[in-house]
Every structure is written in C-alpha cells, then in structure tokens.
Design an enzyme around this catalytic site. Structure first.
Site, PDB file in Angstrom:
ATOM      1  N   ASP A 264       6.865  50.506  48.005  1.00  0.00           N
ATOM      2  CA  ASP A 264       7.074  51.950  47.848  1.00  0.00           C
ATOM      3  C   ASP A 264       8.471  52.337  48.340  1.00  0.00           C
ATOM      4  O   ASP A 264       8.888  53.490  48.228  1.00  0.00           O
ATOM      5  CB  ASP A 264       5.966  52.768  48.525  1.00  0.00           C
ATOM      6  CG  ASP A 264       5.952  52.614  50.037  1.00  0.00           C
ATOM      7  OD1 ASP A 264       6.659  51.724  50.566  1.00  0.00           O
ATOM      8  OD2 ASP A 264       5.225  53.381  50.707  1.00  0.00           O
TER       9      ASP A 264
ATOM     10  N   ASP B  11       2.299  48.015  46.176  1.00  0.00           N
ATOM     11  CA  ASP B  11       2.289  48.674  47.485  1.00  0.00           C
ATOM     12  C   ASP B  11       1.563  50.015  47.355  1.00  0.00           C
ATOM     13  O   ASP B  11       1.972  50.865  46.556  1.00  0.00           O
ATOM     14  CB  ASP B  11       3.749  48.910  47.902  1.00  0.00           C
ATOM     15  CG  ASP B  11       3.923  48.984  49.396  1.00  0.00           C
ATOM     16  OD1 ASP B  11       2.940  48.768  50.129  1.00  0.00           O
ATOM     17  OD2 ASP B  11       5.068  49.244  49.828  1.00  0.00           O
TER      18      ASP B  11
ATOM     19  N   LYS C 275      -0.872  45.955  48.989  1.00  0.00           N
ATOM     20  CA  LYS C 275      -0.454  46.010  50.397  1.00  0.00           C
ATOM     21  C   LYS C 275      -0.669  47.428  50.900  1.00  0.00           C
ATOM     22  O   LYS C 275      -0.447  48.385  50.149  1.00  0.00           O
ATOM     23  CB  LYS C 275       1.022  45.616  50.521  1.00  0.00           C
ATOM     24  CG  LYS C 275       1.596  45.798  51.922  1.00  0.00           C
ATOM     25  CD  LYS C 275       2.974  45.199  52.067  1.00  0.00           C
ATOM     26  CE  LYS C 275       4.115  46.134  51.734  1.00  0.00           C
ATOM     27  NZ  LYS C 275       4.158  47.391  52.505  1.00  0.00           N
TER      28      LYS C 275
ATOM     29  N   GLU D 162      -0.295  49.976  54.677  1.00  0.00           N
ATOM     30  CA  GLU D 162       0.259  50.075  56.031  1.00  0.00           C
ATOM     31  C   GLU D 162      -0.772  50.588  57.027  1.00  0.00           C
ATOM     32  O   GLU D 162      -1.666  51.342  56.648  1.00  0.00           O
ATOM     33  CB  GLU D 162       1.446  51.062  56.029  1.00  0.00           C
ATOM     34  CG  GLU D 162       2.599  50.627  55.169  1.00  0.00           C
ATOM     35  CD  GLU D 162       3.778  51.615  55.228  1.00  0.00           C
ATOM     36  OE1 GLU D 162       3.728  52.586  56.018  1.00  0.00           O
ATOM     37  OE2 GLU D 162       4.739  51.394  54.470  1.00  0.00           O
TER      38      GLU D 162
ATOM     39  N   GLU E 282       6.845  44.321  60.310  1.00  0.00           N
ATOM     40  CA  GLU E 282       8.185  44.922  60.188  1.00  0.00           C
ATOM     41  C   GLU E 282       8.705  45.351  61.546  1.00  0.00           C
ATOM     42  O   GLU E 282       8.020  46.068  62.293  1.00  0.00           O
ATOM     43  CB  GLU E 282       8.111  46.128  59.226  1.00  0.00           C
ATOM     44  CG  GLU E 282       9.466  46.806  59.042  1.00  0.00           C
ATOM     45  CD  GLU E 282       9.569  47.710  57.820  1.00  0.00           C
ATOM     46  OE1 GLU E 282       8.621  47.735  57.001  1.00  0.00           O
ATOM     47  OE2 GLU E 282      10.616  48.382  57.690  1.00  0.00           O
TER      48      GLU E 282
END
Ligand code: KIV
Length: 278
Positions: A47, A86, A116, A118, A185
């Site tokens: 993204d 994403d 994916k 977050e 990250e």
C-alpha cells in the site's frame, strides 16, 4: 535459468537452508516484468503505492479497489514470483467477516498468492480467520505505516525491553494463528535476529538488519524514483531521478530545436502520391 513458480514450501525450505528470500514492491505491469525477469522471489503490491505512485501523503487513503486494480496489473507481469496483496487501512479492521471478504478479493479478483496485514497481537483472531478461510497471511509488525501516528511517527520500534517483548510475543501469536511469514519494519537488528530464531515463520526485514530470513525494500526507493524522503534503511542501488530528469530535458531541447524526430523516425509518401494532393 531453470525456474518454477514459487510456493510457500519453497520459502520454508529457504529458511531451513539459510537461502535469503528476496522481496521487492511493484505496482504495475512493467515493473512486475522487470522484477520477475531479474529473479525476485516475492513481489509485494504494497500500500506504499499510495505514497510512491498515487501521490497521497500517507498510505491511509488507499482503497481496496485501488489495490485490486494494481495487483491485477502486477499479476499479469509475474510468472514465477510469489505475489502478495497488501490489505489497505480499514479493509481488515472493522470486522473479521469484512477482513475475510477483502482478503478473498485479493485472491479471486487479482490472483494474489497471499495477503499482508499490519498490526500487533490484537490482530491474531483476524489472521486466524483469514488463514482458516484458506488464504495465506503475512503479518507486518514493528513500524506499521498505517498507524504510524499512534506509534509516535515513522521511528524505530521495540527499542526498550517491554516493547521488544511485545513484538516477540506478537510474532509468536501470529505464527500460532497460522501466518507463514512476518515482515518486520524498523526494529533493532538484535530483536529481529531473536524473532527469526524463535519462530518457524519466514521473517522478512525492512530496517531490521541482516539476520532476517529475507529482505524487502520499496522498489521506487531502491531505484531512486521517490525523492520526497529516504528512510535510513534504504540503499539506493541506482538513482534514476536525475537520469529521468536528464532524458526529459534532452527531449524538450530536441523538440524545441527540431532535432527530434530525425530522419530515422519518420515515414514517407512517394513524390507521385504527394503531387496528387490538392
Ligand atoms: O507497503 C509496503 O510497501 C510495505 C513494505 C514497506 C513492507 O508494507
């Protein structure tokens, strides 16, 4: 090169043998062809699209429809690599049902191999439900750009014992929930090493040091095609911005001075036919 389409067991085998996994982002068909042709193993339609391609200030405004549109273009260009869609902000946060439906769109409408998303351990039930629906999931921990303001901005995470423990616990919880891979990250390299040796999942680092099972960068960053800011963890393998600037300026000069197009770029009509024109 003898190549076959990569699948999840190939990545577990790479972790087992210590063969580092390579991942880069792509958002369109030509980049997908370049990355796949060069031998990249995982292509993430991140993204980050929102910032490096669509010109938004953050990844927050990116919609499901934008992601699907770009994932489909990438899918058409990739033959061998593993393609990941994403999940954008708020496509998996409202309810588990909506998360499964949106994850399913990446598979059915865009032909992705995995999604994916977050977050920390609070996302464990969502990951579990998506995996149980038959969709492979990659978790993304540490600096999670969709909620960067909650984390105090774009800065390294897990630098004190309590927050480092939270990230290690989240990684373990995601593995329990069925995630096969985790992107980490902007976390200390020693913490990334500890997580990598503590889980069976494949760990992919971005700003997480060399001990991860693999690495990812935003392609536009590593090619020098995004100049708004460059995080510390980015290495520019080439700097294309000045090259593009030079080429566009050369085009402008040659058109203004009637040096382009040259004789080799034109089509002709015979003098006989030309004479017939009234
Ligand atoms: O959106 C993205 O490109 C990402 C990478 C930075 C891992 O999530």
């Amino acid at each position: 090169m003898d190549r076959k389409k990569l699948t999840i067991p190939d990545f577990y085998e790479k972790k087992r043998t210590g063969d580092k996994v390579t991942m880069l982002t792509a958002y369109d068909y030509p980049m997908a062809i370049w990355l796949d042709g060069a031998g990249i193993e995982m292509v993430l339609v991140g993204d980050s699209l929102g910032m490096v391609v669509l010109g938004y200030d953050s990844t927050v405004p990116v919609t499901m429809d934008e992601m699907i549109h770009h994932c489909r273009a990438v899918r058409r260009g990739v033959k061998y690599a593993f393609v990941i869609g994403d999940m954008p902000f708020m496509s998996y946060n409202v309810s588990i049902e909506e998360a499964i439906r949106n994850a399913g769109r990446f598979m059915k409408e865009a032909g992705c191999d995995a999604v994916k998303l977050e977050g920390g351990s609070e996302m464990t039930p969502t990951v579990k439900a998506i995996v149980e629906a038959g969709i492979p999931v990659i978790a993304h921990i540490g600096l999670t750009p969709q909620t960067a303001s909650k984390l105090g901005g774009f800065k390294a995470q897990g630098k004190d014992a309590a927050s480092a423990q939270k990230l290690l616990d989240a990684a373990r919880a995601f593995e329990q929930a069925g995630a096969f891979c985790v992107v980490m990250e902007c976390i200390p390299d020693q913490l990334a090493a500890k997580i990598t040796s503590s889980v069976g999942m494949i760990t992919i680092g971005i700003g997480a040091g060399p001990e991860c099972d693999g690495q990812v960068l935003v392609t536009n960053d590593m090619l020098g095609m995004f100049d708004r800011f460059t995080p510390k963890f980015v290495k520019k393998f080439i700097n294309l911005t000045p090259e593009i600037d030079r080429a566009v300026k050369a085009y402008i000069s040659e058109v203004k001075e009637a040096r382009f197009p040259g004789p080799e770029h034109v089509f002709t009509i015979s003098p006989d036919n030309l004479e017939k024109l009234t």
